[in-house]
Structures are given as structure tokens and as C-alpha cells.
Design a protein around this motif. Sequence first.
Motif, PDB file in Angstrom:
ATOM      1  N   MET A  47      54.417  -5.907  29.375  1.00  0.00           N
ATOM      2  CA  MET A  47      55.325  -7.008  29.654  1.00  0.00           C
ATOM      3  C   MET A  47      56.716  -6.440  29.923  1.00  0.00           C
ATOM      4  O   MET A  47      57.183  -5.564  29.197  1.00  0.00           O
ATOM      5  N   ILE A  48      57.349  -6.932  30.965  1.00  0.00           N
ATOM      6  CA  ILE A  48      58.740  -6.575  31.250  1.00  0.00           C
ATOM      7  C   ILE A  48      59.581  -7.850  31.231  1.00  0.00           C
ATOM      8  O   ILE A  48      59.074  -8.942  31.473  1.00  0.00           O
ATOM      9  N   THR A  49      60.833  -7.684  30.910  1.00  0.00           N
ATOM     10  CA  THR A  49      61.766  -8.796  30.908  1.00  0.00           C
ATOM     11  C   THR A  49      62.871  -8.492  31.897  1.00  0.00           C
ATOM     12  O   THR A  49      63.456  -7.412  31.862  1.00  0.00           O
ATOM     13  N   CYS A  50      63.130  -9.430  32.767  1.00  0.00           N
ATOM     14  CA  CYS A  50      64.216  -9.306  33.733  1.00  0.00           C
ATOM     15  C   CYS A  50      65.432 -10.009  33.161  1.00  0.00           C
ATOM     16  O   CYS A  50      65.379 -11.197  32.842  1.00  0.00           O
ATOM     17  N   PHE A  51      66.505  -9.254  32.991  1.00  0.00           N
ATOM     18  CA  PHE A  51      67.790  -9.793  32.556  1.00  0.00           C
ATOM     19  C   PHE A  51      68.710  -9.782  33.766  1.00  0.00           C
ATOM     20  O   PHE A  51      68.945  -8.739  34.355  1.00  0.00           O
ATOM     21  N   ILE A  52      69.220 -10.944  34.119  1.00  0.00           N
ATOM     22  CA  ILE A  52      70.168 -11.039  35.219  1.00  0.00           C
ATOM     23  C   ILE A  52      71.513 -11.424  34.615  1.00  0.00           C
ATOM     24  O   ILE A  52      71.620 -12.423  33.914  1.00  0.00           O
ATOM     25  N   ARG A  53      72.499 -10.600  34.866  1.00  0.00           N
ATOM     26  CA  ARG A  53      73.855 -10.892  34.405  1.00  0.00           C
ATOM     27  C   ARG A  53      74.655 -11.330  35.615  1.00  0.00           C
ATOM     28  O   ARG A  53      74.697 -10.630  36.635  1.00  0.00           O
ATOM     29  N   TYR A  54      75.239 -12.502  35.503  1.00  0.00           N
ATOM     30  CA  TYR A  54      76.048 -13.060  36.579  1.00  0.00           C
ATOM     31  C   TYR A  54      77.515 -13.060  36.177  1.00  0.00           C
ATOM     32  O   TYR A  54      77.845 -13.370  35.043  1.00  0.00           O
ATOM     33  N   GLU A  55      78.362 -12.752  37.129  1.00  0.00           N
ATOM     34  CA  GLU A  55      79.781 -13.053  37.001  1.00  0.00           C
ATOM     35  C   GLU A  55      79.988 -14.239  37.928  1.00  0.00           C
ATOM     36  O   GLU A  55      79.732 -14.147  39.136  1.00  0.00           O
ATOM     37  N   ILE A  56      80.404 -15.373  37.348  1.00  0.00           N
ATOM     38  CA  ILE A  56      80.547 -16.586  38.136  1.00  0.00           C
ATOM     39  C   ILE A  56      82.011 -16.997  38.210  1.00  0.00           C
ATOM     40  O   ILE A  56      82.824 -16.622  37.367  1.00  0.00           O
ATOM     41  N   ASP A  57      82.312 -17.779  39.233  1.00  0.00           N
ATOM     42  CA  ASP A  57      83.647 -18.354  39.371  1.00  0.00           C
ATOM     43  C   ASP A  57      83.789 -19.411  38.277  1.00  0.00           C
ATOM     44  O   ASP A  57      83.024 -20.384  38.263  1.00  0.00           O
ATOM     45  N   PRO A  58      84.716 -19.232  37.337  1.00  0.00           N
ATOM     46  CA  PRO A  58      84.818 -20.183  36.223  1.00  0.00           C
ATOM     47  C   PRO A  58      85.177 -21.602  36.674  1.00  0.00           C
ATOM     48  O   PRO A  58      84.931 -22.564  35.946  1.00  0.00           O
ATOM     49  N   TYR A  59      85.719 -21.743  37.866  1.00  0.00           N
ATOM     50  CA  TYR A  59      86.053 -23.064  38.386  1.00  0.00           C
ATOM     51  C   TYR A  59      84.862 -23.737  39.069  1.00  0.00           C
ATOM     52  O   TYR A  59      84.965 -24.885  39.496  1.00  0.00           O
ATOM     53  N   LYS A  60      83.751 -22.991  39.165  1.00  0.00           N
ATOM     54  CA  LYS A  60      82.542 -23.537  39.788  1.00  0.00           C
ATOM     55  C   LYS A  60      81.360 -23.501  38.814  1.00  0.00           C
ATOM     56  O   LYS A  60      80.210 -23.366  39.220  1.00  0.00           O
ATOM     57  N   LYS A  61      81.665 -23.651  37.541  1.00  0.00           N
ATOM     58  CA  LYS A  61      80.615 -23.617  36.510  1.00  0.00           C
ATOM     59  C   LYS A  61      79.576 -24.714  36.738  1.00  0.00           C
ATOM     60  O   LYS A  61      78.385 -24.497  36.539  1.00  0.00           O
ATOM     61  N   ASP A  62      80.007 -25.893  37.181  1.00  0.00           N
ATOM     62  CA  ASP A  62      79.061 -26.979  37.434  1.00  0.00           C
ATOM     63  C   ASP A  62      78.057 -26.609  38.529  1.00  0.00           C
ATOM     64  O   ASP A  62      76.885 -26.981  38.450  1.00  0.00           O
ATOM     65  N   ALA A  63      78.497 -25.877  39.522  1.00  0.00           N
ATOM     66  CA  ALA A  63      77.585 -25.419  40.578  1.00  0.00           C
ATOM     67  C   ALA A  63      76.565 -24.447  39.988  1.00  0.00           C
ATOM     68  O   ALA A  63      75.376 -24.505  40.324  1.00  0.00           O
ATOM     69  N   PHE A  64      77.016 -23.557  39.096  1.00  0.00           N
ATOM     70  CA  PHE A  64      76.067 -22.636  38.455  1.00  0.00           C
ATOM     71  C   PHE A  64      75.069 -23.419  37.608  1.00  0.00           C
ATOM     72  O   PHE A  64      73.883 -23.078  37.581  1.00  0.00           O
ATOM     73  N   MET A  65      75.517 -24.463  36.931  1.00  0.00           N
ATOM     74  CA  MET A  65      74.620 -25.277  36.104  1.00  0.00           C
ATOM     75  C   MET A  65      73.523 -25.910  36.975  1.00  0.00           C
ATOM     76  O   MET A  65      72.354 -25.921  36.594  1.00  0.00           O
ATOM     77  N   GLU A  66      73.881 -26.396  38.139  1.00  0.00           N
ATOM     78  CA  GLU A  66      72.888 -26.958  39.062  1.00  0.00           C
ATOM     79  C   GLU A  66      71.912 -25.876  39.521  1.00  0.00           C
ATOM     80  O   GLU A  66      70.696 -26.091  39.575  1.00  0.00           O
ATOM     81  N   TYR A  67      72.442 -24.710  39.861  1.00  0.00           N
ATOM     82  CA  TYR A  67      71.642 -23.551  40.262  1.00  0.00           C
ATOM     83  C   TYR A  67      70.639 -23.198  39.166  1.00  0.00           C
ATOM     84  O   TYR A  67      69.453 -22.995  39.433  1.00  0.00           O
ATOM     85  N   ALA A  68      71.105 -23.158  37.925  1.00  0.00           N
ATOM     86  CA  ALA A  68      70.240 -22.821  36.789  1.00  0.00           C
ATOM     87  C   ALA A  68      69.136 -23.862  36.621  1.00  0.00           C
ATOM     88  O   ALA A  68      67.966 -23.507  36.399  1.00  0.00           O
ATOM     89  N   ARG A  69      69.463 -25.139  36.709  1.00  0.00           N
ATOM     90  CA  ARG A  69      68.454 -26.196  36.577  1.00  0.00           C
ATOM     91  C   ARG A  69      67.398 -26.076  37.676  1.00  0.00           C
ATOM     92  O   ARG A  69      66.201 -26.259  37.419  1.00  0.00           O
ATOM     93  N   ASN A  70      67.833 -25.745  38.886  1.00  0.00           N
ATOM     94  CA  ASN A  70      66.873 -25.571  39.980  1.00  0.00           C
ATOM     95  C   ASN A  70      65.925 -24.407  39.707  1.00  0.00           C
ATOM     96  O   ASN A  70      64.723 -24.507  39.937  1.00  0.00           O
ATOM     97  N   TRP A  71      66.456 -23.298  39.199  1.00  0.00           N
ATOM     98  CA  TRP A  71      65.587 -22.170  38.861  1.00  0.00           C
ATOM     99  C   TRP A  71      64.647 -22.543  37.723  1.00  0.00           C
ATOM    100  O   TRP A  71      63.535 -22.033  37.634  1.00  0.00           O
TER     101      TRP A  71
END
Length: 113
Positions: A1-25
Amino acid sequence: MITCFIRYEIDPYKKDAFMEYARNWGQAIPRCGADLVGYFAPHEGSVSTAYGIYHLPDLASYEAYRARLKDDPLGRENYEFSQREKFILREERQFLKIASTPHAGPHTELIKP
């Protein structure tokens, strides 16, 4: 078993967009064959660091999963959404194997001094 860790640096003013992105994934990743642990957005501390974590049996499974994700309508749409909205400033992907197994069960006895 392998685990993929993805670390993102996101625009803090676009956190809501990242939240939508996360829900879609949250819908597309399991459908395409990976065991999604979850996507994690900033809450306290850093306002620009986020994570995505999922498990796969091996790297060959990862390659097959990526091909399915590329052909998945929501996967494709979500990738295009991130490109268009530019809320991800940087992305780092690491593959790790668990080293701490077997884990002990929860401690059920009270420890007396």
C-alpha cells in the motif's frame, strides 16, 4: 500500500474555490479507484497550506487510477476549474509507505500513578 500526500500552497483569498475543488475530488477520486482519506483546507495557523491524501495498492495502480481520473468528466472539469481560477499556487506530490504498523489498539485501562 502506498499513500499519496499532496501539499498545496493556495491563494488564501481563494480558499472557497479550493473548498469546492476538494469537494469535487471527494466524488471523483473514489469513483476512479483510490481510497481517499480526504482533502484538508487551512483552519488555524497557515492560511495557505492545504493537503490531499489517498491510498493505492502500488504505483502501477496509481498510473491506472490517473488514466481513469483523466477520462472522468468531473475529474477533467475539476482540473480545468483549478487552471481557470488559479487558486493553487504550488503543488507537491509524495508517495509514502506506512512504517508504524502494526498499530496498538486504543488504551482502555486507566493508568494509575
